[in-house]
Scaffold this motif. Sequence first.
Motif, short mmCIF file in Angstrom:
data_model
loop_
_atom_site.label_atom_id
_atom_site.label_comp_id
_atom_site.label_asym_id
_atom_site.label_seq_id
_atom_site.Cartn_x
_atom_site.Cartn_y
_atom_site.Cartn_z
N PHE A 1 56.51 52.11 62.14
CA PHE A 1 57.08 51.36 63.25
C PHE A 1 56.15 51.33 64.45
O PHE A 1 56.17 50.39 65.22
CB PHE A 1 58.45 51.94 63.65
CG PHE A 1 59.58 51.21 63.00
CD1 PHE A 1 60.02 51.59 61.75
CD2 PHE A 1 60.16 50.13 63.61
CE1 PHE A 1 61.04 50.90 61.14
CE2 PHE A 1 61.19 49.45 63.01
CZ PHE A 1 61.64 49.83 61.76
N ASP A 2 55.32 52.34 64.61
CA ASP A 2 54.31 52.32 65.67
C ASP A 2 53.07 53.01 65.15
O ASP A 2 52.88 54.22 65.32
CB ASP A 2 54.84 53.02 66.92
CG ASP A 2 53.97 52.76 68.15
OD1 ASP A 2 52.75 52.57 67.96
OD2 ASP A 2 54.50 52.73 69.27
N THR A 3 52.20 52.25 64.48
CA THR A 3 51.00 52.82 63.86
C THR A 3 50.08 53.44 64.89
O THR A 3 49.51 54.52 64.67
CB THR A 3 50.24 51.73 63.09
OG1 THR A 3 51.13 51.08 62.17
CG2 THR A 3 49.08 52.33 62.32
N LYS A 4 49.94 52.79 66.04
CA LYS A 4 49.06 53.31 67.10
C LYS A 4 49.55 54.66 67.59
O LYS A 4 48.77 55.62 67.73
CB LYS A 4 48.98 52.32 68.25
CG LYS A 4 48.05 52.77 69.37
CD LYS A 4 48.00 51.74 70.50
CE LYS A 4 47.11 52.22 71.63
NZ LYS A 4 47.09 51.24 72.75
N GLN A 5 50.85 54.76 67.86
CA GLN A 5 51.41 56.03 68.32
C GLN A 5 51.23 57.11 67.26
O GLN A 5 50.89 58.26 67.59
CB GLN A 5 52.90 55.85 68.63
CG GLN A 5 53.58 57.13 69.12
CD GLN A 5 55.08 57.02 69.18
OE1 GLN A 5 55.68 56.16 68.54
NE2 GLN A 5 55.72 57.88 69.93
N PHE A 6 51.45 56.77 66.00
CA PHE A 6 51.32 57.73 64.91
C PHE A 6 49.88 58.21 64.79
O PHE A 6 49.61 59.41 64.61
CB PHE A 6 51.80 57.10 63.61
CG PHE A 6 51.97 58.08 62.48
CD1 PHE A 6 52.80 59.17 62.61
CD2 PHE A 6 51.28 57.91 61.29
CE1 PHE A 6 52.96 60.07 61.57
CE2 PHE A 6 51.43 58.81 60.24
CZ PHE A 6 52.28 59.90 60.38
N ALA A 7 48.91 57.29 64.88
CA ALA A 7 47.49 57.65 64.78
C ALA A 7 47.08 58.57 65.92
O ALA A 7 46.37 59.58 65.72
CB ALA A 7 46.63 56.40 64.77
N GLU A 8 47.50 58.24 67.15
CA GLU A 8 47.17 59.06 68.31
C GLU A 8 47.82 60.44 68.20
O GLU A 8 47.22 61.46 68.61
CB GLU A 8 47.63 58.36 69.59
CG GLU A 8 46.81 57.11 69.91
CD GLU A 8 47.35 56.35 71.10
OE1 GLU A 8 48.48 56.68 71.55
OE2 GLU A 8 46.67 55.43 71.58
#
Length: 284
Positions: free
Chosen positions: A271-278
Amino acid sequence: MRKIYFICFFFMLNSLFAQKKDKLYPILVYEKAWSERNSDARLKIIKTIWLEESTFEDPSASIKGVAAFNNVINEFYKKFPDATIVTSGSKVVKDNYVSWDWKILDSKNKLIMAGRDFARLNGKGQVSKIIGFWDSAAALSESEVLKNIETDNFKVVAQYYESLFKTRDFTTMAPLIEEGAIYSQAEGLPYGGTYVGFNEWMKMFIKSTEFLDMQVEKEPVYFSDATKNEVSIYFTIKCKAKKSGKTLSMPISEHIDLKNGKIIAIRPFYFDTKQFAEFLKSKK
């Protein structure tokens, strides 16, 4: 004094109700956009809640931006000019995540298709992402539904899910995967990329354990298109990042293609790839 406390409590309740109502407002506008037949009028509606960075994913489309989303709806009405869309009402699932069920009816009120959508809102009255699932089984008879649930595809996907996310049993999983099967992980993740063949999948799974410990927080919901060899699952994971020690809950869907009773491709969507990666890369 009691009157003052009551008034304060009343305003507090009103404030909480208003916040919840405001959070769901973008979805009400989104539903209104789907109901608008005129493309130009609809585009104006979409622009009030949709950004050029907003994305839409379902079994028929994977798009980004305002004009592209408007075109998805244009194509829908070309295919179903007399269709009516009925929704069950949206609800907040967790934080800025919202879910709702929908049905598509023809001019005679006969069910064409049903499904469920999940949205991530940005907290500013706009939609960041929508992932849609189709549930063609809703249009089948009860006997057909029972038959569909018992098909090999459902059994294979359920066994894959159990082996990967519950028992970590790769020996049981291996026979479920077709030779040369493709696993497409989001490029932004530290273990992102395209992996071909089960041995490469194994390397990716093992590499992911360098960054997080994971457990299932919410069991999966299964969706299938009865006319295709594909199954989608939606579930929520709870992760602990090994670098920072922080925890994060993240809804995920996995779109799984099958052939002759074996998995030939998997595409996970966060749902939020950027948040998960960070989250995975962050340090203490």
